[in-house]
Enzyme design. Structure first.
Site, PDB file in Angstrom:
ATOM      1  N   HIS A  37       0.811  -1.216   0.000  1.00 36.78           N
ATOM      2  CA  HIS A  37       0.000   0.000   0.000  1.00 36.78           C
ATOM      3  C   HIS A  37       0.852   1.278   0.000  1.00 36.78           C
ATOM      4  O   HIS A  37       0.678   2.108  -0.890  1.00 36.78           O
ATOM      5  CB  HIS A  37      -0.995  -0.005   1.161  1.00 36.78           C
ATOM      6  CG  HIS A  37      -1.689   1.306   1.340  1.00 36.78           C
ATOM      7  ND1 HIS A  37      -2.567   1.813   0.404  1.00 36.78           N
ATOM      8  CD2 HIS A  37      -1.600   2.231   2.330  1.00 36.78           C
ATOM      9  CE1 HIS A  37      -3.010   2.995   0.811  1.00 36.78           C
ATOM     10  NE2 HIS A  37      -2.427   3.269   1.970  1.00 36.78           N
ATOM     11  N   GLU A  66       0.857   5.556  12.604  1.00 38.74           N
ATOM     12  CA  GLU A  66      -0.526   5.155  12.879  1.00 38.74           C
ATOM     13  C   GLU A  66      -0.673   3.657  13.099  1.00 38.74           C
ATOM     14  O   GLU A  66      -1.432   3.228  13.973  1.00 38.74           O
ATOM     15  CB  GLU A  66      -1.415   5.593  11.710  1.00 38.74           C
ATOM     16  CG  GLU A  66      -2.879   5.288  11.884  1.00 38.74           C
ATOM     17  CD  GLU A  66      -3.707   5.873  10.752  1.00 38.74           C
ATOM     18  OE1 GLU A  66      -4.636   5.186  10.307  1.00 38.74           O
ATOM     19  OE2 GLU A  66      -3.433   7.012  10.328  1.00 38.74           O
ATOM     20  N   ASP A  67       0.046   2.855  12.333  1.00 38.91           N
ATOM     21  CA  ASP A  67      -0.216   1.418  12.317  1.00 38.91           C
ATOM     22  C   ASP A  67       0.922   0.528  12.810  1.00 38.91           C
ATOM     23  O   ASP A  67       0.822  -0.700  12.725  1.00 38.91           O
ATOM     24  CB  ASP A  67      -0.588   0.989  10.889  1.00 38.91           C
ATOM     25  CG  ASP A  67      -1.942   1.544  10.470  1.00 38.91           C
ATOM     26  OD1 ASP A  67      -2.790   1.782  11.343  1.00 38.91           O
ATOM     27  OD2 ASP A  67      -2.142   1.749   9.259  1.00 38.91           O
ATOM     28  N   ASP A 123      -3.195   8.473  -1.109  1.00 45.11           N
ATOM     29  CA  ASP A 123      -3.770   7.454  -0.238  1.00 45.11           C
ATOM     30  C   ASP A 123      -5.225   7.175  -0.622  1.00 45.11           C
ATOM     31  O   ASP A 123      -5.643   6.016  -0.728  1.00 45.11           O
ATOM     32  CB  ASP A 123      -3.662   7.937   1.209  1.00 45.11           C
ATOM     33  CG  ASP A 123      -3.991   6.870   2.231  1.00 45.11           C
ATOM     34  OD1 ASP A 123      -3.791   5.680   1.964  1.00 45.11           O
ATOM     35  OD2 ASP A 123      -4.447   7.252   3.329  1.00 45.11           O
TER      36      ASP A 123
END
Length: 198
Positions: A37, A66-67, A123
């Site tokens: 991604h 964030e992840d 994104d």
């Protein structure tokens, strides 16, 4: 910065992101490696003429805070304050519930820096394409349609920074709605569900 240094800097960001996302998979049927991604986001930006190194590094790193367990100070140390700042601008606060995070993305999109708006558009392009053709396995039609409508509201705040990306987003959104309409045999009715101008 010369071209070799720029390539080195981009590859360093790609390797950092690959390391941080190494155990993660996308939520699609194939459980695609997550790193695909951010690589796709950076590729979309580059293909549409974005050549600013900070923006491209931020695209590669945009989900690390964030992840993953990545801390802002790590990005600052490895890539500099400007890259860290762009990544933070597009980072959701995971302590908030999903609905509030989504609401804040709409509310804040117009206040993002130009670099952050460009990353956000990339994104959205990649996510809209995936929601149509390679969605999370547990997303019913209604959630996919609602997601497309939500991206429209976020993208609206990102207008005026990169015409080619904005056009690509609009084309991707149209394609996604067409795919959902064909897939579910509902024609135009599918396209109207969940769309909001709020």
């Amino acid at each position: 910065m010369n071209e070799n240094c720029a390539v080195d800097a981009l590859l360093t960001a790609a390797l950092f992101a690959a390391d941080r996302h190494s155990e993660q998979k996308r939520k699609d049927t194939a459980k695609t490696p997550y790193i695909n991604h951010p690589l796709a986001v950076a590729e979309v930006l580059s293909r549409h003429g974005v050549d600013d190194l900070i923006t491209l590094q931020a695209a590669l790193l945009h989900d690390t805070i964030e992840d993953t367990e990545t801390h802002p100070a790590e990005l600052d140390s490895a890539f500099g304050a400007e890259v860290r700042s762009v990544v933070l601008e597009v980072t959701d606060d995971k302590k908030l519930d999903r609905a509030e995070r989504k609401r804040l993305q709409i509310a804040k999109s117009a206040q993002l820096s130009d670099r952050a708006k460009i990353v956000k558009l990339g994104d959205m392009i990649c996510n809209v394409t995936d929601v149509a053709s390679n969605p999370p396995v547990d997303w019913p039609l209604e959630r996919r349609i609602e997601y497309l409508a939500w991206t429209e509201q976020v993208a609206r705040g990102c207008r005026g920074v990169h015409e080619r990306l904005e056009e690509h987003y609009e084309a991707a959104l149209g394609d996604a709605r067409e795919v959902l309409g064909r897939t579910y045999g509902s024609g135009q009715g599918v396209l109207d569900l969940g769309v909001s101008d709020e």
